[in-house]
Design a protein around this motif. Structure first.
Motif, mmCIF file in Angstrom:
data_model
loop_
_atom_site.group_PDB
_atom_site.id
_atom_site.type_symbol
_atom_site.label_atom_id
_atom_site.label_comp_id
_atom_site.label_asym_id
_atom_site.label_seq_id
_atom_site.Cartn_x
_atom_site.Cartn_y
_atom_site.Cartn_z
ATOM 1 N N ILE A 174 0.868 -1.174 0.000
ATOM 2 C CA ILE A 174 0.000 0.000 0.000
ATOM 3 C C ILE A 174 0.908 1.228 0.000
ATOM 4 N N LYS A 182 -4.181 6.689 -2.819
ATOM 5 C CA LYS A 182 -3.542 5.467 -2.335
ATOM 6 C C LYS A 182 -3.712 4.354 -3.361
ATOM 7 N N MET A 184 -3.311 0.207 -3.553
ATOM 8 C CA MET A 184 -3.080 -1.062 -2.862
ATOM 9 C C MET A 184 -2.903 -2.162 -3.902
ATOM 10 N N ILE A 197 -7.531 4.048 -4.115
ATOM 11 C CA ILE A 197 -8.361 4.719 -3.104
ATOM 12 C C ILE A 197 -8.260 6.208 -3.384
ATOM 13 N N THR A 208 -8.795 3.653 5.291
ATOM 14 C CA THR A 208 -7.695 2.798 4.838
ATOM 15 C C THR A 208 -6.383 3.100 5.551
ATOM 16 N N ILE A 211 -5.315 -0.005 7.252
ATOM 17 C CA ILE A 211 -4.995 -1.203 6.478
ATOM 18 C C ILE A 211 -3.485 -1.440 6.508
ATOM 19 N N VAL A 233 -14.048 -0.607 1.239
ATOM 20 C CA VAL A 233 -13.062 -1.573 1.726
ATOM 21 C C VAL A 233 -13.689 -2.300 2.911
#
Length: 507
Positions: A174, A182, A184, A197, A208, A211, A233
């Motif tokens: 990430i 973002k 991932m 994201i 997130t 995460i 998510v």
């Protein structure tokens, strides 16, 4: 025997859960039974990844097998008869009026999950793959039950899609882009994809932040080119559980560190006296009289060679001597079942799951008739109250990785581990994890109590019906803690008194 049975199935790419292993191990000629069961599975080409108790039961029924030890109920009956006899004998002893007086009721205690004799790895690449595949399949099974992720697709099928998508994958990486979005990278058993994201979705973007690498999550979104634009998510999470009635009390401690020069011996002796009903005011004595279990979540002793120059801070410089002293102190506790799990200072391997403290190091402890030894992590049933015990080494990784988490508020970390359904999701950092055929740190069943230690700071929270407890320490502030301004909670013991949390101080 344990390794051989597990290896038989592992070589056929089949994992065994705890209850299935127990069913196999109690059969007469368990090796032959395992061979026969495996042949049956392979011959019928069943799509089995994890061998469960249900599969073993069906095979037993079809083949007419009977356990050589009778039913579990028969075994429990025998054990309870022994305990009743012991309690009746001890009840004739003369005690002072202040001493703890409990009725001679057998302990309804059993181990639900323990990795001590089910932990196996040969160090080969296939073990590493099996470990992560085990984690993925277990948590994927949890996510697949969520309405939002029903009919999710394998990642390889995304190639032909340009519409709404639902996928489940493990987070490989990430990162933040130069435009502050973002990205991932998600992987499943079929392939990998990149998930965007967008920072315009502020709520999702902030969510997130928690995460981490190697956790398993679900994504719903839209496929655009080579990217999945996430709209949601989804973590495995925990549902709210119903309260279970408790008609007894349980005490939780950890990080006693016997053998250290900073071990608070006088406070611990006061604690032991209280456990026996011989210390404290009327309220304390009343609660002590109701205590049936003492759960220790690791670091009972300070250990040897755990950190550089440790010997300068030890009063007992021998690991055998440390456990002898622990046995002497705990041996004074009467009428209470003592459950002992290891931590990173105890005399067992550092890699998690840690097997129970070996009898070869702690022989005197094993002589205590009221002591039970379990792995880290483990799950035990206390009168039907399922208790997840984990020392808490992964807290270090979570605090270093996730903004807003700290050692001072481990209840926040514990809540996140429950939501991730894994006790140590980040691989390859400070927490050593054994690459085994099965990932024993997945939280498969929701516990009633989640008990940890490691950070030396008390914490308690009721979260979705789960009692989250970190039990502080019996060690005063160390030189290391002074450097980082960590102030431990010393000799303040959490007690779950018939479902209500109380903290009793012995410092």
């Amino acid at each position: 025997m344990t390794d051989d049975i597990i290896l038989k199935f592992a070589n056929a790419d089949i994992l065994i859960n705890d209850t299935a292993y127990h069913k196999i191990s109690i059969q007469k000629n368990s090796f032959e039974f395992a061979d026969s069961l495996l042949d049956d599975l392979l011959r019928n080409q069943r799509d089995v990844f994890i061998l469960t108790e249900d599969i073993v039961d069906k095979y037993l029924k079809n083949k007419g097998h009977v356990s050589s030890y009778g039913t579990d109920a028969d075994i429990n009956s025998i054990v309870n008869d022994i305990i009743v006899s012991e309690n009746q004998d001890s009840s004739t002893a003369i005690k002072t009026p202040q001493s703890k007086l409990l009725p001679s009721v057998p302990f309804d205690f059993h181990v639900i999950k323990d990795a001590s004799k089910k932990s196996y790895t040969s160090g080969e690449i296939k073990d590493f793959s099996a470990y992560f595949n085990s984690r993925f399949q277990k948590i994927k099974g949890i996510l697949n039950k969520k309405v939002e992720l029903k009919e999710s697709y394998p990642i390889k099928d995304l190639v032909n899609m340009n519409d709404n998508v639902k996928i489940i994958g493990m987070v490989n990486d990430i990162r933040t882009t130069k435009n502050n979005h973002k990205i991932m990278e998600l992987e499943d058993e079929t392939g990998y994809t990149n998930v965007l994201i967008h920072n315009d979705n502020q709520k999702l973007f902030e969510a997130t932040d928690k995460i981490v690498r190697d956790e398993v999550i679900g994504i719903t979104g839209i496929k655009k080119g080579n990217l999945v634009i996430a709209s949601e998510v989804i973590q495995p999470g925990v549902p709210r559980i119903e309260d279970k009635e408790m008609d007894f009390s349980t005490v939780f401690i950890s990080d006693v560190h016997i053998g250290s020069s900073t071990f608070l011996e006088d406070a611990f002796k006061r604690f032991v006296k209280w456990m026996n009903g011989d210390f404290g005011d009327e309220e304390k004595r009343e609660v002590a009289n109701d205590v049936r279990y003492l759960v220790i979540a690791g670091d009972l002793v300070d250990g040897i060679g755990v950190y550089p120059n440790q010997e300068k801070e030890l009063t007992i410089k021998d690991i055998y001597g440390q456990y002898e002293e622990a046995a002497r102190l705990l041996g004074d506790i009467n009428d209470v079942k003592i459950v002992i799990a290891p931590g990173n200072h105890d005399a067992c391997r550092l890699a998690e799951p840690q097997p129970a403290i070996p009898e070869s190091y702690a022989g005197d402890l094993y002589k205590l008739k009221n002591a039970e030894f379990v792995s880290n992590p483990s799950v035990v049933s206390l009168e039907g109250i399922n208790t997840l015990i984990y020392h808490g080494r992964s807290f270090d990784d979570m605090v270093m990785t996730v903004n807003g988490m700290s050692h001072q508020h481990t209840d926040v970390v514990m809540k996140e581990l429950l939501e991730k359904r894994h006790l140590a999701p980040i691989y390859g950092e400070r927490t050593p994890l054994a690459s085994e055929f099965e990932d024993h740190l997945v939280i498969e069943e929701i516990p009633d109590i989640f008990h940890t230690g490691h950070v030396h700071i008390n914490a308690y929270k009721r979260y979705k019906g789960i009692h989250i407890i970190n039990s502080g320490t019996f060690q005063s502030q160390t030189e290391f803690q002074k450097i980082y301004n960590i102030v431990p909670t010393c000799a303040e013991v959490p007690v779950l008194n018939r479902g209500s949390m109380k903290i009793f101080k012995f410092n």
